[in-house]
Enzyme design. Structure first.
Site, PDB file in Angstrom:
ATOM      1  N   ASP A 274     -57.851 -42.307 -32.734  1.00 15.13           N
ATOM      2  CA  ASP A 274     -57.723 -43.258 -33.979  1.00 15.13           C
ATOM      3  C   ASP A 274     -58.818 -43.787 -34.203  1.00 15.13           C
ATOM      4  OD1 ASP A 274     -54.979 -42.506 -33.882  1.00 15.13           O
ATOM      5  OD2 ASP A 274     -54.063 -44.139 -32.543  1.00 15.13           O
TER       6      ASP A 274
ATOM      7  N   GLU B 118     -42.854 -10.047 -28.969  1.00 15.44           N
ATOM      8  CA  GLU B 118     -43.150 -11.407 -29.696  1.00 15.44           C
ATOM      9  C   GLU B 118     -41.824 -12.332 -29.632  1.00 15.44           C
ATOM     10  OE1 GLU B 118     -44.795 -11.557 -33.406  1.00 15.44           O
ATOM     11  OE2 GLU B 118     -46.089  -9.583 -32.958  1.00 15.44           O
TER      12      GLU B 118
ATOM     13  N   LYS C 162     -38.801 -14.341 -31.172  1.00 12.30           N
ATOM     14  CA  LYS C 162     -38.669 -14.495 -32.453  1.00 12.30           C
ATOM     15  C   LYS C 162     -38.408 -15.835 -32.632  1.00 12.30           C
ATOM     16  CE  LYS C 162     -35.391 -12.694 -35.733  1.00 12.30           C
ATOM     17  NZ  LYS C 162     -34.941 -13.763 -36.405  1.00 12.30           N
TER      18      LYS C 162
ATOM     19  N   ASP D  32     -37.370 -19.523 -33.978  1.00  8.26           N
ATOM     20  CA  ASP D  32     -36.118 -20.029 -34.854  1.00  8.26           C
ATOM     21  C   ASP D  32     -36.661 -21.091 -35.839  1.00  8.26           C
ATOM     22  OD1 ASP D  32     -33.691 -19.897 -35.935  1.00  8.26           O
ATOM     23  OD2 ASP D  32     -32.748 -20.857 -34.155  1.00  8.26           O
TER      24      ASP D  32
ATOM     25  N   GLU E 261     -44.626 -18.791 -38.383  1.00  7.72           N
ATOM     26  CA  GLU E 261     -43.201 -19.603 -38.366  1.00  7.72           C
ATOM     27  C   GLU E 261     -43.576 -21.062 -38.304  1.00  7.72           C
ATOM     28  OE1 GLU E 261     -41.070 -17.243 -38.961  1.00  7.72           O
ATOM     29  OE2 GLU E 261     -38.982 -18.183 -38.551  1.00  7.72           O
TER      30      GLU E 261
ATOM     31  N   TYR F   5     -48.113 -15.067 -36.777  1.00  7.81           N
ATOM     32  CA  TYR F   5     -47.955 -13.639 -35.975  1.00  7.81           C
ATOM     33  C   TYR F   5     -48.108 -12.515 -37.183  1.00  7.81           C
ATOM     34  CZ  TYR F   5     -43.592 -14.473 -38.701  1.00  7.81           C
ATOM     35  OH  TYR F   5     -42.658 -14.897 -39.661  1.00  7.81           O
TER      36      TYR F   5
ATOM     37  N   LYS G 116     -42.542  -4.848 -31.908  1.00  7.40           N
ATOM     38  CA  LYS G 116     -43.369  -4.342 -33.114  1.00  7.40           C
ATOM     39  C   LYS G 116     -44.018  -3.178 -32.496  1.00  7.40           C
ATOM     40  CE  LYS G 116     -43.801  -8.711 -35.247  1.00  7.40           C
ATOM     41  NZ  LYS G 116     -44.329  -9.734 -35.563  1.00  7.40           N
TER      42      LYS G 116
ATOM     43  N   LYS H 128     -31.619  -9.445 -31.291  1.00  5.73           N
ATOM     44  CA  LYS H 128     -31.146 -10.753 -31.471  1.00  5.73           C
ATOM     45  C   LYS H 128     -30.340 -11.233 -29.988  1.00  5.73           C
ATOM     46  CE  LYS H 128     -30.213 -12.294 -35.217  1.00  5.73           C
ATOM     47  NZ  LYS H 128     -30.632 -13.492 -36.427  1.00  5.73           N
TER      48      LYS H 128
ATOM     49  N   CYS I 112      -4.991 -47.064 -21.869  1.00  4.70           N
ATOM     50  CA  CYS I 112      -5.028 -45.801 -21.251  1.00  4.70           C
ATOM     51  C   CYS I 112      -4.094 -44.724 -22.033  1.00  4.70           C
ATOM     52  CB  CYS I 112      -4.880 -45.859 -19.896  1.00  4.70           C
ATOM     53  SG  CYS I 112      -4.626 -44.127 -18.861  1.00  4.70           S
TER      54      CYS I 112
ATOM     55  N   CYS J  30      -1.211 -44.134 -18.824  1.00  6.93           N
ATOM     56  CA  CYS J  30      -0.180 -44.953 -18.536  1.00  6.93           C
ATOM     57  C   CYS J  30       0.114 -46.095 -19.367  1.00  6.93           C
ATOM     58  CB  CYS J  30      -0.779 -45.435 -17.150  1.00  6.93           C
ATOM     59  SG  CYS J  30      -2.284 -46.542 -17.202  1.00  6.93           S
TER      60      CYS J  30
ATOM     61  N   CYS K  59      -9.853 -46.890 -17.296  1.00  9.79           N
ATOM     62  CA  CYS K  59      -8.452 -47.139 -16.969  1.00  9.79           C
ATOM     63  C   CYS K  59      -8.578 -47.741 -15.614  1.00  9.79           C
ATOM     64  CB  CYS K  59      -7.367 -46.259 -17.169  1.00  9.79           C
ATOM     65  SG  CYS K  59      -5.747 -46.558 -16.375  1.00  9.79           S
TER      66      CYS K  59
ATOM     67  N   CYS L 289      -2.166 -45.290 -12.289  1.00 10.81           N
ATOM     68  CA  CYS L 289      -2.045 -44.368 -13.629  1.00 10.81           C
ATOM     69  C   CYS L 289      -1.655 -42.943 -13.036  1.00 10.81           C
ATOM     70  CB  CYS L 289      -3.352 -44.526 -14.293  1.00 10.81           C
ATOM     71  SG  CYS L 289      -3.479 -43.389 -15.479  1.00 10.81           S
TER      72      CYS L 289
HETATM   73  S1  IVH Z   1     -42.211 -10.505 -38.413  1.00 16.52           S
HETATM   74  C1  IVH Z   1     -42.904  -7.455 -41.337  1.00 16.52           C
HETATM   75  N1  IVH Z   1     -42.596 -11.953 -35.928  1.00 16.52           N
HETATM   76  O1  IVH Z   1     -37.573 -13.766 -38.168  1.00 16.52           O
HETATM   77  C2  IVH Z   1     -42.887  -8.656 -40.566  1.00 16.52           C
HETATM   78  N2  IVH Z   1     -40.699 -12.525 -37.577  1.00 16.52           N
HETATM   79  O2  IVH Z   1     -35.113 -11.940 -38.981  1.00 16.52           O
HETATM   80  C3  IVH Z   1     -41.353  -9.183 -40.424  1.00 16.52           C
HETATM   81  N3  IVH Z   1     -39.499 -14.519 -37.123  1.00 16.52           N
HETATM   82  O3  IVH Z   1     -38.287 -13.824 -41.612  1.00 16.52           O
HETATM   83  C4  IVH Z   1     -41.400 -10.409 -39.770  1.00 16.52           C
HETATM   84  N4  IVH Z   1     -40.496 -14.892 -35.217  1.00 16.52           N
HETATM   85  O4  IVH Z   1     -38.765 -15.662 -40.342  1.00 16.52           O
HETATM   86  C5  IVH Z   1     -41.623 -11.493 -37.074  1.00 16.52           C
HETATM   87  N5  IVH Z   1     -42.696 -13.111 -34.251  1.00 16.52           N
HETATM   88  C6  IVH Z   1     -42.042 -12.799 -35.138  1.00 16.52           C
HETATM   89  C7  IVH Z   1     -41.013 -13.836 -35.813  1.00 16.52           C
HETATM   90  C8  IVH Z   1     -40.589 -13.529 -36.756  1.00 16.52           C
HETATM   91  C9  IVH Z   1     -39.717 -15.235 -36.148  1.00 16.52           C
HETATM   92  C10 IVH Z   1     -38.545 -14.804 -38.553  1.00 16.52           C
HETATM   93  C11 IVH Z   1     -39.305 -14.286 -39.774  1.00 16.52           C
HETATM   94  C12 IVH Z   1     -38.512 -13.486 -40.310  1.00 16.52           C
HETATM   95  C13 IVH Z   1     -37.297 -13.391 -39.695  1.00 16.52           C
HETATM   96  C14 IVH Z   1     -36.533 -12.173 -39.629  1.00 16.52           C
END
Ligand code: IVH
Length: 674
Positions: A37, A114, A116, A118, A178, A230, A294, A318, A412, A415, A430, A435
């Site tokens: 800071d 990798e 995925k 959220d 992401e 990614y 991938k 998924k 309650c 009771c 209570c 009760c």
């Molecule tokens: S690859 C061609 N890698 O998942 C590349 N997607 O359901 C396609 N997502 O729209 C995406 N982690 O928002 C890729 N390690 C990851 C990811 C990832 C999250 C999301 C991304 C995509 C959605 C597809």
């Protein structure tokens, strides 16, 4: 006037940016927040004197620029693709078979797994190493320009080194990643919201989404957004041939990349690795909704092409959803043993992760009020891991005005007696010991192993006894007759006799167990032992004042008050009278003044062999009630070894160390009982 030169200013910019990188990307700060800071303050001072020096790269520009009225459209350089989904191993195998038929190289390819994440896709554009544009995914062809918001995300590099690595960062470089919020940051954020009496956020993903699409970047700057990169969407002049190398390259040039990425040399390894991920999921500090598998060879992945919007060279496995939205049909109330009223949600049944959820916890009444949860709301439910499903909060947008506010009950529900709220506690109670809802729980606790230990008296029997009104309080257990039990479901002569004798035997339980069994709030087994050391029987304990109780180790003002209150209640006085009339009235063997040492005070015992008059638990309790301590193994600090029939090696050890060996009658002598 500033005494800094332009060069010094640029050096400071660089230094602060480096600290930002160490802190936000590597999670390894080398200076304290306060020092950071201080540097920022110096920077601001220089910039206020030399506004002409400020560049978009300056760390000061990352706190949020002025609001925009709308987001401009951006054409993506390449389609921002989506992913096909797989839901189980079979789907993965089918995917691999499909692509194997298209290209022989698939047979020998390796893979990258990798998380995925959220979160939300963002597309980051760099020119000659400088960030200049950040976009949302939009429809995959056209996104929105959210550059000002992106600049506020400290883990996104505003500058990436050109020419400094074994690879060149090309003039035009576009990265995909992401944006998300860590679970710990999210909790922290909600704590702040709660403290400032603002509405809490529902979940990290929605919060991240809302923050990214803020027209006022200063608001975005306040949210703990982060990125994990990614993919490289465009890289003029430089081709990347391996996904694994791409991820490592991204990391090298300053992008955060998920630590959990895995390289798999073949498909079998993919199948075994993905099995580990359900477990890994629970230990991550960010939410994932699956893993992405991938093909590592990007040339092969590219040649496999695209099916609709999904590249064939990757697939998302998924995981079962953990959150679902459903209607809150009603709020029910459970009454526990100690009389705590606990609200729960009665839901329109909904499937979450393969299980139909009809009820979910609402924690307590404060929670309902704080989250403004109303009957009839659509609510977000979470069911994750071993945690009982719970209501996260209402979806406010779907309210139509028909929803009803839920009032904390003043009576309650079972009771009808008035409820009580203890200052400083969230729970509503209570306090009526008679009760019926509490009664089953109270009796269940009274007969349990750590209390009166009435063997054979399970919850089903307790429920029947209460339902048939054979037991209206715990003392009634001792008035049960054989013919009462024979009328119950599943009772034959033998079983009924056994239970009657188990009830009878429980009269010999020591005072500490009876105190535990009463179920006084805050008085567990350990506390009960302490109380039994200080009072000879329940009459004496019932006359104790709050002040005198507080003299006892571990008893604070709250528990002392609970004890006094329990004994003051007429219904409980009635129970005590009945227990006494049934001779359920253990008396601590030796009356003594408080603080006067007990016969065995300071003495340590080891027990070996089978005793004639005590079980192992009983002898331990007996010695402890008389002030002694029982340990498991003989050492120099052991005072006595109490030996019964067939003693073990502990006896030899005692002889070896010259420790006094006694039998049961000698023990009684020590306590002057015989
Ligand atoms: S690859 C061609 N890698 O998942 C590349 N997607 O359901 C396609 N997502 O729209 C995406 N982690 O928002 C890729 N390690 C990851 C990811 C990832 C999250 C999301 C991304 C995509 C959605 C597809």
């Amino acid at each position: 006037m500033s005494t800094y030169t332009h060069d010094e200013y640029l050096k400071l910019v660089k230094e602060i940016n480096n600290h930002n990188y160490l802190y936000h990307v590597l999670d390894q700060p080398v200076i304290s927040d306060a020092e950071f800071d201080r540097l920022l303050k110096v920077l601001r001072k220089i910039e206020s004197n030399h506004p002409e020096w400020i560049t978009p790269e300056s760390p000061s520009q990352r706190v949020g620029a002025a609001p925009v009225s709308k987001f401009e459209k951006v054409n993506h350089p390449e389609p921002i693709l989506s992913l096909a989904n797989a839901f189980d191993e079979q789907d993965l195998i089918a995917w691999r078979e499909r692509i194997s038929r298209l290209d022989a190289r698939v047979a020998s390819t390796s893979y990258v797994i990798e998380p995925k994440i959220d979160g939300l896709t963002v597309v980051l554009h760099y020119h000659n190493g400088d960030f200049f544009l950040g976009a949302t995914r939009g429809n995959g062809e056209i996104g929105e320009d959210i550059s000002s918001n992106i600049r506020t995300i400290k883990s996104i590099p505003m500058h990436i080194p050109v020419n400094q690595h074994h690879r060149l960062v090309p003039a035009n470089f576009v990265v995909r990643g992401e944006v998300y919020i860590r679970l710990s940051d999210f909790d922290e954020l909600n704590k702040k919201m709660l403290a400032s009496e603002e509405k809490e956020y529902l979940n990290p993903r929605n919060t991240a989404a809302g923050s990214l699409r803020q027209l006022d970047p200063r608001i975005t700057a306040e949210r703990p957004l982060r990125i994990l990169a990614y993919a490289i969407v465009e890289s003029s002049g430089e081709d990347f041939h391996s996904q694994w190398e791409t991820l490592n390259f991204l990391r090298e040039i300053g992008f955060p990349v998920a630590k959990e990425i895995v390289f798999c040399k073949d498909f079998n390894s993919v199948l075994s690795q993905v099995k580990l991920w359900e477990e890994i999921r629970d230990h991550l500090d960010y939410e994932i909704d699956g893993v992405v598998i991938k093909i590592d060879n990007l040339d092969l992945a590219n040649d496999l092409g695209v099916s609709g919007k999904d590249p064939r060279g990757a697939i998302a496995l998924k995981f079962p959803a953990r959150e679902e939205i459903t209607k809150l049909n009603d709020i029910g109330i459970n009454v526990g043993r100690t009389g705590v009223l606990t609200p729960y949600a009665i839901l329109e049944p909904v499937e979450i992760g393969g299980v139909i959820v009809k009820q979910a916890t609402l924690h307590n009444f404060d929670y309902i009020r704080e989250k403004d949860i109303r009957i009839g709301d659509r609510v977000l439910i979470k069911r994750a891991g071993d945690v009982i499903p719970y209501v996260i909060g209402p979806i406010l947008q779907t309210r139509d005005g028909s929803e009803k506010v839920f009032e904390t009950p003043e009576k309650c529900p079972v009771c009808g007696q008035p409820t009580e709220k203890i200052p400083g506690e969230v729970a509503v109670y209570c306090v009526n010991a008679a009760c019926p809802a509490q009664l089953v729980r109270i009796v269940e606790y009274f007969v349990s192993r750590s209390a009166m230990d009435i063997v054979g008296m399970g919850i089903k029997i307790v429920e029947q006894l209460v339902a048939d009104e054979l037991v209206k309080d715990v003392a009634d257990l001792y008035s049960l007759r054989l013919e009462d039990l024979l009328k119950l479901d599943g009772f034959a002569q033998k079983k009924a006799e056994n239970l009657i004798s188990a009830i009878e035997n429980s009269k010999n339980q020591p005072l500490s167990r009876l105190i535990t069994a009463l179920g006084i709030r805050g008085v567990g087994e350990v506390m009960a032992v302490e109380l039994a050391k200080n009072y000879t029987d329940l009459d004496q304990l019932s006359r104790a004042t709050q002040a005198s109780l507080m003299q006892i180790e571990g008893v604070g003002p709250n528990i002392a008050r609970q004890i006094v209150d329990w004994f003051a209640r007429p219904s409980n006085q009635e129970i005590l009278k009945k227990l006494k009339s049934f001779s359920v009235w253990p008396v601590t063997k030796k009356t003594r003044e408080r603080n006067e040492p007990l016969a065995l005070s300071g003495k340590t015992f080891v027990v070996t062999g089978t005793l004639a008059n005590f079980s192992r638990t009983e002898i331990k309790e007996f010695i402890e009630e008389n002030g002694g301590k029982v340990t498991g193994s003989v050492s120099k600090s052991t005072n006595y070894v109490l030996a019964g029939e067939n003693p073990g090696s502990k006896l030899d050890k005692a002889r070896e160390l010259g420790i006094e060996i006694i039998d049961e009658s000698q023990l009684m002598k020590l306590i002057s009982l015989v």
